[in-house]
Design a protein around this motif. Structure first.
Motif, PDB file in Angstrom:
ATOM      1  N   PRO A 187       0.814  -1.225   0.000  1.00  0.00           N
ATOM      2  CA  PRO A 187       0.000   0.000   0.000  1.00  0.00           C
ATOM      3  C   PRO A 187       0.844   1.270   0.000  1.00  0.00           C
ATOM      4  CG  PRO A 187      -0.866  -1.574   1.570  1.00  0.00           C
ATOM      5  CD  PRO A 187       0.449  -2.111   1.113  1.00  0.00           C
ATOM      6  N   THR A 188       1.975   1.254   0.719  1.00  0.00           N
ATOM      7  CA  THR A 188       2.844   2.427   0.740  1.00  0.00           C
ATOM      8  C   THR A 188       3.402   2.712  -0.641  1.00  0.00           C
ATOM      9  OG1 THR A 188       3.442   1.966   3.034  1.00  0.00           O
ATOM     10  CG2 THR A 188       4.895   3.428   1.796  1.00  0.00           C
ATOM     11  N   ALA A 189       3.801   1.653  -1.355  1.00  0.00           N
ATOM     12  CA  ALA A 189       4.324   1.828  -2.703  1.00  0.00           C
ATOM     13  C   ALA A 189       3.255   2.373  -3.649  1.00  0.00           C
ATOM     14  CB  ALA A 189       4.872   0.499  -3.221  1.00  0.00           C
ATOM     15  N   VAL A 190       2.030   1.848  -3.531  1.00  0.00           N
ATOM     16  CA  VAL A 190       0.941   2.327  -4.398  1.00  0.00           C
ATOM     17  C   VAL A 190       0.640   3.792  -4.130  1.00  0.00           C
ATOM     18  CG1 VAL A 190      -1.511   2.069  -4.917  1.00  0.00           C
ATOM     19  CG2 VAL A 190      -0.078   0.045  -4.653  1.00  0.00           C
ATOM     20  N   VAL A 191       0.568   4.177  -2.874  1.00  0.00           N
ATOM     21  CA  VAL A 191       0.295   5.580  -2.539  1.00  0.00           C
ATOM     22  C   VAL A 191       1.415   6.476  -3.038  1.00  0.00           C
ATOM     23  CG1 VAL A 191       0.046   7.195  -0.612  1.00  0.00           C
ATOM     24  CG2 VAL A 191      -1.140   5.009  -0.555  1.00  0.00           C
ATOM     25  N   SER A 192       2.657   6.016  -2.927  1.00  0.00           N
ATOM     26  CA  SER A 192       3.791   6.813  -3.409  1.00  0.00           C
ATOM     27  C   SER A 192       3.718   7.019  -4.912  1.00  0.00           C
ATOM     28  CB  SER A 192       5.105   6.121  -3.034  1.00  0.00           C
ATOM     29  OG  SER A 192       5.220   5.977  -1.628  1.00  0.00           O
ATOM     30  N   ILE A 193       3.370   5.962  -5.653  1.00  0.00           N
ATOM     31  CA  ILE A 193       3.257   6.079  -7.109  1.00  0.00           C
ATOM     32  C   ILE A 193       2.143   7.041  -7.489  1.00  0.00           C
ATOM     33  CG2 ILE A 193       2.669   4.794  -9.207  1.00  0.00           C
ATOM     34  CD1 ILE A 193       4.059   2.354  -7.949  1.00  0.00           C
ATOM     35  N   VAL A 194       1.009   6.955  -6.800  1.00  0.00           N
ATOM     36  CA  VAL A 194      -0.110   7.855  -7.089  1.00  0.00           C
ATOM     37  C   VAL A 194       0.282   9.306  -6.828  1.00  0.00           C
ATOM     38  CG1 VAL A 194      -2.440   8.502  -6.376  1.00  0.00           C
ATOM     39  CG2 VAL A 194      -1.866   6.094  -6.689  1.00  0.00           C
ATOM     40  N   CYS A 195       0.929   9.562  -5.694  1.00  0.00           N
ATOM     41  CA  CYS A 195       1.351  10.927  -5.374  1.00  0.00           C
ATOM     42  C   CYS A 195       2.359  11.449  -6.399  1.00  0.00           C
ATOM     43  CB  CYS A 195       1.950  10.971  -3.969  1.00  0.00           C
ATOM     44  SG  CYS A 195       0.761  10.650  -2.647  1.00  0.00           S
ATOM     45  N   TYR A 196       3.287  10.575  -6.795  1.00  0.00           N
ATOM     46  CA  TYR A 196       4.273  10.986  -7.799  1.00  0.00           C
ATOM     47  C   TYR A 196       3.612  11.295  -9.136  1.00  0.00           C
ATOM     48  CZ  TYR A 196       8.305  10.721 -10.922  1.00  0.00           C
ATOM     49  OH  TYR A 196       9.254  10.997 -11.874  1.00  0.00           O
ATOM     50  N   SER A 197       2.630  10.470  -9.500  1.00  0.00           N
ATOM     51  CA  SER A 197       1.928  10.701 -10.761  1.00  0.00           C
ATOM     52  C   SER A 197       1.153  12.016 -10.737  1.00  0.00           C
ATOM     53  CB  SER A 197       0.970   9.534 -11.052  1.00  0.00           C
ATOM     54  OG  SER A 197       1.678   8.317 -11.115  1.00  0.00           O
ATOM     55  N   ILE A 198       0.502  12.298  -9.611  1.00  0.00           N
ATOM     56  CA  ILE A 198      -0.251  13.548  -9.502  1.00  0.00           C
ATOM     57  C   ILE A 198       0.678  14.746  -9.610  1.00  0.00           C
ATOM     58  CG2 ILE A 198      -1.615  14.954  -7.903  1.00  0.00           C
ATOM     59  CD1 ILE A 198      -2.843  12.372  -6.854  1.00  0.00           C
ATOM     60  N   CYS A 199       1.822  14.685  -8.962  1.00  0.00           N
ATOM     61  CA  CYS A 199       2.779  15.793  -9.027  1.00  0.00           C
ATOM     62  C   CYS A 199       3.300  15.987 -10.445  1.00  0.00           C
ATOM     63  CB  CYS A 199       3.945  15.532  -8.074  1.00  0.00           C
ATOM     64  SG  CYS A 199       3.476  15.555  -6.320  1.00  0.00           S
ATOM     65  N   CYS A 200       3.566  14.888 -11.157  1.00  0.00           N
ATOM     66  CA  CYS A 200       4.048  14.993 -12.541  1.00  0.00           C
ATOM     67  C   CYS A 200       2.987  15.563 -13.459  1.00  0.00           C
ATOM     68  CB  CYS A 200       4.500  13.616 -13.041  1.00  0.00           C
ATOM     69  SG  CYS A 200       5.994  13.002 -12.236  1.00  0.00           S
ATOM     70  N   MET A 201       1.745  15.174 -13.261  1.00  0.00           N
ATOM     71  CA  MET A 201       0.662  15.703 -14.087  1.00  0.00           C
ATOM     72  C   MET A 201       0.489  17.195 -13.873  1.00  0.00           C
ATOM     73  SD  MET A 201      -2.164  12.670 -13.699  1.00  0.00           S
ATOM     74  CE  MET A 201      -3.397  13.637 -14.573  1.00  0.00           C
ATOM     75  N   GLU A 202       0.611  17.656 -12.647  1.00  0.00           N
ATOM     76  CA  GLU A 202       0.509  19.084 -12.398  1.00  0.00           C
ATOM     77  C   GLU A 202       1.643  19.835 -13.065  1.00  0.00           C
ATOM     78  OE1 GLU A 202       0.407  19.483  -8.216  1.00  0.00           O
ATOM     79  OE2 GLU A 202      -1.695  18.842  -8.019  1.00  0.00           O
ATOM     80  N   GLY A 203       2.842  19.261 -13.036  1.00  0.00           N
ATOM     81  CA  GLY A 203       3.966  19.895 -13.704  1.00  0.00           C
ATOM     82  C   GLY A 203       3.775  19.954 -15.200  1.00  0.00           C
ATOM     83  N   ALA A 204       3.207  18.870 -15.775  1.00  0.00           N
ATOM     84  CA  ALA A 204       2.975  18.858 -17.223  1.00  0.00           C
ATOM     85  C   ALA A 204       1.906  19.865 -17.618  1.00  0.00           C
ATOM     86  CB  ALA A 204       2.568  17.462 -17.665  1.00  0.00           C
ATOM     87  N   ASP A 205       0.902  20.064 -16.789  1.00  0.00           N
ATOM     88  CA  ASP A 205      -0.142  21.037 -17.087  1.00  0.00           C
ATOM     89  C   ASP A 205       0.382  22.464 -17.029  1.00  0.00           C
ATOM     90  OD1 ASP A 205      -1.915  19.013 -17.387  1.00  0.00           O
ATOM     91  OD2 ASP A 205      -2.707  19.128 -15.331  1.00  0.00           O
ATOM     92  N   ASP A 206       1.399  22.700 -16.267  1.00  0.00           N
ATOM     93  CA  ASP A 206       1.933  24.048 -16.148  1.00  0.00           C
ATOM     94  C   ASP A 206       2.750  24.458 -17.358  1.00  0.00           C
ATOM     95  OD1 ASP A 206       0.754  24.231 -13.735  1.00  0.00           O
ATOM     96  OD2 ASP A 206       2.544  23.707 -12.569  1.00  0.00           O
ATOM     97  N   VAL A 207       3.364  23.498 -18.067  1.00  0.00           N
ATOM     98  CA  VAL A 207       4.237  23.820 -19.191  1.00  0.00           C
ATOM     99  C   VAL A 207       3.497  24.504 -20.322  1.00  0.00           C
ATOM    100  CG1 VAL A 207       5.737  22.825 -20.955  1.00  0.00           C
ATOM    101  CG2 VAL A 207       5.886  22.045 -18.592  1.00  0.00           C
ATOM    102  N   PRO A 208       2.363  24.025 -20.828  1.00  0.00           N
ATOM    103  CA  PRO A 208       1.657  24.701 -21.917  1.00  0.00           C
ATOM    104  C   PRO A 208       1.257  26.118 -21.556  1.00  0.00           C
ATOM    105  CG  PRO A 208       0.820  22.482 -21.621  1.00  0.00           C
ATOM    106  CD  PRO A 208       1.706  22.767 -20.487  1.00  0.00           C
ATOM    107  N   GLU A 209       0.917  26.381 -20.308  1.00  0.00           N
ATOM    108  CA  GLU A 209       0.544  27.730 -19.915  1.00  0.00           C
ATOM    109  C   GLU A 209       1.724  28.670 -20.084  1.00  0.00           C
ATOM    110  OE1 GLU A 209      -0.959  27.603 -16.030  1.00  0.00           O
ATOM    111  OE2 GLU A 209      -2.761  26.440 -16.533  1.00  0.00           O
ATOM    112  N   GLU A 210       2.925  28.204 -19.732  1.00  0.00           N
ATOM    113  CA  GLU A 210       4.111  29.026 -19.906  1.00  0.00           C
ATOM    114  C   GLU A 210       4.389  29.255 -21.387  1.00  0.00           C
ATOM    115  OE1 GLU A 210       7.196  27.111 -17.835  1.00  0.00           O
ATOM    116  OE2 GLU A 210       6.377  27.485 -15.822  1.00  0.00           O
ATOM    117  N   ASP A 211       4.209  28.182 -22.196  1.00  0.00           N
ATOM    118  CA  ASP A 211       4.443  28.320 -23.628  1.00  0.00           C
ATOM    119  C   ASP A 211       3.456  29.302 -24.246  1.00  0.00           C
ATOM    120  OD1 ASP A 211       6.476  26.559 -23.372  1.00  0.00           O
ATOM    121  OD2 ASP A 211       5.323  24.814 -24.084  1.00  0.00           O
ATOM    122  N   SER A 212       2.200  29.216 -23.810  1.00  0.00           N
ATOM    123  CA  SER A 212       1.200  30.122 -24.375  1.00  0.00           C
ATOM    124  C   SER A 212       1.503  31.551 -23.985  1.00  0.00           C
ATOM    125  CB  SER A 212      -0.194  29.726 -23.901  1.00  0.00           C
ATOM    126  OG  SER A 212      -0.270  29.817 -22.479  1.00  0.00           O
TER     127      SER A 212
END
Length: 240
Positions: A187-212
């Motif tokens: 369960p700890t590994a699954v929660v860590s992967i989910v948190c990491y994925s959420i953080c990466c998705m937020e970072g990816a969403d921020d890039v197009p805004e900067e480009d625009s």
């Protein structure tokens, strides 16, 4: 004496008889286990618990001396302490660990008030035990002249929750490492992967805004340059 008075007297006698039976059902200094501690608690007496480890050869002399003093207090001083205390000895240190919510090293001397769930430790080193120090300790417990520990208050109940959780985790780890990893590691590994994925998705969403934002700034700069070029043309070119 009327019939009702007889019934009351009979009820009182029956209650007294039951209380006497409960108080006398155990020998003066029995060996106890975690299973019959609750039965001894029904006597209504405070339990004088002496916990030893017979397999500890280094403390063998101390173990025998503590048990001998406990036996002496329970038998030779019976008239003084029997009404208030039930003496016992045991080898199960986990029982007193559960009572005190601590991890104690044998030998241990503990007095448990079965009515209030308060417990008392002697204020002397166990290795310095004598009949005199033990008698003074029990007298102070009986007279309420020693600080109790434990009880049933809110903080104790909260502490009990965390202690039970901690001991459960430890017991699982000691019984099976693979089961521990399956229950807690996965369960700890699954929660860590989910948190990491959420953080990466937020970072990816921020890039197009900067480009625009950069594109908008570039368009503004291009439009400004065109206006400057048009304003710098000669008058006749503008007319054409």
């Amino acid at each position: 004496m009327g019939h009702g008075e007889c019934e009351l007297a009979s009820d009182a006698s029956l209650a007294s008889l039951e209380q006497w039976i409960n108080g006398e059902r155990f020998t003066s200094f029995p060996k106890a286990s975690g299973g019959n501690i609750n039965d001894m608690a029904e006597t209504g007496k405070s339990l004088v618990m002496i916990v030893v480890n017979p397999e500890d050869r280094e403390k063998a002399d101390l173990t025998h001396r503590i048990k001998d003093i406990g036996q002496t207090m329970a038998s030779k001083y019976r008239e003084i302490y029997h009404r208030d205390f039930q003496f016992l000895w045991m080898t199960d240190v986990e029982t007193v660990n559960s009572i005190t919510m601590a991890f104690l090293a044998t030998p241990v001397i503990l007095v448990l008030n079965t009515q209030t769930h308060y417990y008392y430790f002697p204020d002397f080193e166990v290795k310095d035990i004598t009949i005199e120090t033990m008698s003074d300790f029990l007298n102070r417990v009986r007279d309420g002249n020693i600080q109790p520990m434990g009880g049933t208050g809110f903080l104790q109940r909260l502490k009990r929750i965390f202690y039970d959780l901690f001991t459960t985790v430890i017991s699982i780890w000691q019984s099976s490492r693979w089961l521990f990893l399956l229950m807690f590691g996965l369960p700890t590994a699954v929660v860590s992967i989910v948190c990491y994925s959420i953080c990466c998705m937020e970072g990816a969403d921020d890039v197009p805004e900067e480009d625009s934002d950069l594109e908008e700034e570039g368009e503004e700069e291009t439009g400004q340059e065109i206006e400057n070029l048009e304003s710098s043309k000669p008058f006749h070119e503008k007319a054409d």
